[in-house]
Each structure stands twice: as C-alpha cells, then as structure tokens.
Design a protein around this motif. Structure first.
Motif, short mmCIF file in Angstrom:
data_model
loop_
_atom_site.label_atom_id
_atom_site.label_comp_id
_atom_site.label_asym_id
_atom_site.label_seq_id
_atom_site.Cartn_x
_atom_site.Cartn_y
_atom_site.Cartn_z
N ALA A 65 60.88 62.65 31.81
CA ALA A 65 59.90 62.07 32.71
C ALA A 65 59.04 61.03 32.05
CB ALA A 65 59.01 63.18 33.28
N ARG A 109 64.58 58.91 38.77
CA ARG A 109 63.36 59.45 38.17
C ARG A 109 62.13 59.02 38.96
NH1 ARG A 109 62.01 57.75 32.15
NH2 ARG A 109 61.78 55.76 33.21
N GLN A 112 62.12 60.98 42.22
CA GLN A 112 61.88 62.41 41.94
C GLN A 112 60.40 62.67 41.65
OE1 GLN A 112 63.46 63.67 38.18
NE2 GLN A 112 63.95 65.72 38.93
N LEU A 113 59.81 61.87 40.78
CA LEU A 113 58.40 62.09 40.43
C LEU A 113 57.47 61.75 41.58
CD1 LEU A 113 58.31 60.81 36.74
CD2 LEU A 113 58.22 63.16 37.57
N ALA A 116 57.62 64.82 43.83
CA ALA A 116 56.94 65.96 43.22
C ALA A 116 55.44 65.76 43.21
CB ALA A 116 57.47 66.17 41.80
N LEU A 159 60.46 69.38 41.20
CA LEU A 159 61.26 68.72 40.16
C LEU A 159 62.53 69.51 39.87
CD1 LEU A 159 58.85 67.43 37.36
CD2 LEU A 159 60.18 66.10 38.98
#
Length: 460
Positions: A65, A109, A112-113, A116, A159
């Motif tokens: 991350a 990424r 995804q972040l 989340a 995540l």
C-alpha cells in the motif's frame, strides 16, 4: 494490463467504477468538501511516499500500500467519505509499484484503497466518530475508541476481501485460504495505524491545529522503521534457512521433505515438554538444518542404494561436524548449532561425534534425535517401505534409555496421540518417480538418514 488475466481485468474495472462512484461526489460544489484538510493530508501522503522511496523507511505496508498507509485512518476520521476516498486515490496513484504488471497494480491499488478508506469513513461517521474527536473542546474518551476501532476493522476487512477477489481471479487461489492467510496479518497493523490516526485526528481538531498532529507522525514512522528492520532480518533468516535446505535436497534427493518434518516433529515434542516459546523457533531451525552437513558428504555416498562400506560410514559420520562448521557463523541459530553437531549422540555414550551421554547431550540435540528417527522410520525409501506410526513409536520406546532420551520419546508419543502425524504434501518424490504408485502421504517423501537407525534397517 496486457498480461493480466481477463477475470482479473473485470474485477479491476469493477473496483475502479465503484471507487469513482465513491470519490467523484467530493468534486461537487454542493458537497462541502474541506479542501484545506484534504489537500494537506494528500500532501503529507505524497511526502511520506517520497521519503519512503528515498530512504526506504519500511513502513508497515499492507499488500504494497505504500509509506503513506498510516495516514489513511486520519483521512477516514477527519474527512467525509468521498473526500477520504479522493485522498487515498491520489496518494495511491503516486505510490511506487515494485512488480509488473505495473499499470494494473497501480490502478488496482488506487481503487482498492479508495474503497477501503471510504468504507472506513462511512463506518466512523455512522457511529458518531466525528463528534467524539472533540473540536475546540476535549475529545470524548473512551467513546472515541469504538468508532475508530470499527473503522479500522472495516478498512482491514475491505482490503482483505478485495485482495482475496483479485488473487482468486489472477492466480486462482481459493478465497477461503487467502482470507485465512491475509486477514490475521492485516488486522494488527491496521489497528495500530488507527490508534495513531485517532491521536493525530484529535490533535488536528484541537486548539493547536494540524501542526501539532505532525508530532505523532514522527514517532509513528520511527516505530514503523524499527518494525520493518526486524521484519527484514527475519526474512533474511528464513531465506538463509531455505537456501541451505534446498541445497541439501538437491544433493540428496532421497531426503527431500525430511528436514521440514523433523523441524515440525521437534516443535511438537518441545510443546509437550512446556518449553519456553521463545526457544521454539531456534529448535525448529535445528530440526530443519540437522542434516545440512550432508553438503560435505560425497554425492555417491548419499545416493548409494546398497549398504555402506566401513569407509563410507566413516565419511557419513562426519556430517554433524560439517554441518556445525557450515552454520558456525550464522548468529541467529543460537542453540540450533549444538543440535546440529550432537543429534547423533546416544544416551549410552555410543554415539558420535564426541560420544556424549545422558544429560551431557544438549536438550535440543536429544529432541532432534527422536524427531529424526521417527520421521526416518515412517518415511518410505527406495529400498524399504515406511513403518506405521504405532510401530515407529514402539521402536523408539524400545530404544529409549540406550539411544534416545525417554522423556523426549514420551513427549512425542503424547503429541502424536493428540495431534496425529501426517504429511500434507502430495508431490511425487524421488522415491516415487520411477513410475510406481505413490504411497500414502503419512509414510512417504522424506527418506530417512542412512547413517543411523534405531532398528536393523540399513544400520550404519
């Protein structure tokens, strides 16, 4: 994304669309986005990532991350969900990617972040978290811990779920196995980040303003750096062990897998004895590396199918000393070195290399000797079938007191009765490679050492 499987591309596209739906509302003039706080947090994320690239502080990363990960809980606590997703997207898009396919990983990424961080911010808001941060007044402790902890849990679960989905699509890994492997590793760091983020958010909202929150950032990154250094050292240790074991397996194909099982059996014995958990890792290393000295034994001797001549037995009996010399300079092995040197000593003093007896034999060596003999007897070789587990235990009991420490034999018996003994590896080994039918998993694979037997089989 050319080399990315089609199923993975579909999931990446779906995640990107969902992330866009979460982040784009922040750009609306009616959203009331706090651009000052959002811009400052994004700048801090980018600064941390730049420092990470230059100095590699090794912050606690989850799935690559980035060095800015500890700041994402602050965004989730201070910003509306859409703004938090926007900050996460910008930081992730600028982060480094260490493995190809670079474009696919960077896009995934960021999405995804963003998802989340948005989910964590929603959770924190729904549980009344912003009101507990205090503003100009005092923060509402301990009630502020509940929404912060729930937000961290949501962040970690989101995540992990997304990681499991992409691993299933890109690499075919079962979701359940990925979930069990990833979630425990993610929860701890994310909860630590959440506590640090909560302190930063409280200071940010206090009379002292955002500048005071930076005082939390420095010690947090120092602790992350220390943790990362320990993690790197542990990784290097495991790589060293793995390289040595692979070298032995390549040279002596008959014992492939034997070392790992001896390490596992040694730990089972130690746990039955109530050994200090701090010593278990060194004992496991001792079991895994007990035969590393075979690297110094001629290959023709190791792979000989017939009985060994007296001269060949003398050469084979040198492998504990060879092993001790090989690992002498590896400091982290601690007591494992003594076990490697003395695991062929006997309780009656008739062993080698030094003829030690009784309690003069190091405890690790007495444990590894029992584990080694047990796996040797229950494994199948090209020249004989493996014994059933009860027969092997009976043979160990027969030799207890003369060859083996009776206390270690009793501990192994209790451990096997409680946990059983099996080999989950189903790969065909050198013993099976001639086209024959593979033998049962619990009785195959790791061939016994040919230099010592507790029974008449090829006694050396």
């Amino acid at each position: 994304m050319r080399g990315t499987p089609a199923a993975a591309r579909v999931r990446i596209l779906a995640a990107v669309l969902c992330a866009a739906c979460c982040a784009l509302p922040a750009l609306s003039p009616r959203a009331g986005t706090p651009w000052g706080a959002s811009g400052l947090l994004l700048a801090l994320c980018l600064a941390c990532e730049a420092l990470g690239r230059r100095f590699d502080p090794g912050s606690l990363r989850a799935g690559g991350a980035g060095s800015f990960l500890p700041l994402l809980p602050v965004a989730a606590f201070l910003l509306p969900p859409a703004a938090a997703a926007l900050v996460a997207t910008g930081a992730a898009a600028a982060g480094r990617v260490e493995r190809p396919p670079f474009a696919a990983r960077r896009i995934w990424r960021a999405a995804q972040l963003a998802l989340a961080c948005c989910a964590a911010s929603w959770t924190h808001t729904l549980l009344g978290g912003p009101a507990t941060l205090g503003g100009p007044g005092a923060p509402d402790f301990p009630y502020a811990l509940l929404p912060a902890g729930a937000a961290a849990l949501t962040f970690s679960l989101t995540l992990t779920a997304l990681d499991c989905a992409i691993l299933a699509a890109a690499e075919g890994q079962p979701v359940r196995r990925s979930w069990r492997a990833l979630l425990p590793r993610a929860l701890g760091p994310h909860l630590v980040h959440a506590l640090a983020g909560l302190m930063m958010a409280v200071l940010w909202r206090s009379l002292y303003g955002p500048l005071s929150a930076l005082f939390v950032l420095l010690p947090m990154y120092i602790s992350c750096w220390v943790f990362a250094q320990c993690h790197r050292e542990e990784t290097a240790h495991r790589a060293t062990i793995r390289a040595l074991v692979q070298a032995v397996d390549i040279k002596d194909a008959y014992t492939r897998g034997h070392s790992e099982r001896v390490g596992r059996a040694s730990v089972l014995i130690a746990r039955e004895l109530g050994m200090d958990p701090a010593r278990l890792e060194a004992l496991r290393f001792a079991g895994i590396l007990h035969d590393v000295g075979k690297l110094g034994v001629p290959t023709r001797v190791l792979r000989k199918d017939g009985p060994l001549t007296p001269e060949e037995r003398r050469v084979m009996s040198l492998h504990p000393e060879y092993g001790h010399e090989i690992v002498r300079g590896i400091g982290f092995l601690d007591e494992a070195r003594a076990a490697i040197l003395h695991h062929h000593e006997r309780m009656d003093g008739n062993g080698y290399p030094y003829g030690l007896s009784g309690c003069r034999i190091p405890e690790f060596a007495r444990i590894v000797a029992v584990a080694d003999a047990f796996d040797a007897m229950t494994s199948t070789r090209s020249y004989r079938r493996g014994r059933p587990v009860p027969a092997a235990l009976a043979e160990l009991r027969r030799c207890a007191g003369s060859q083996f420490d009776p206390r270690m034999v009793r501990a192994l018996t209790r451990a096997v009765d409680r946990h059983g003994w099996s080999c989950a590896d189903t790969a065909v080994t050198a013993d099976e490679a001639g086209g024959g039918v593979p033998v049962p998993a619990a009785r195959r694979d790791a061939a016994p050492s040919r230099d010592r037997r507790p029974s008449p089989d090829r006694s050396a």
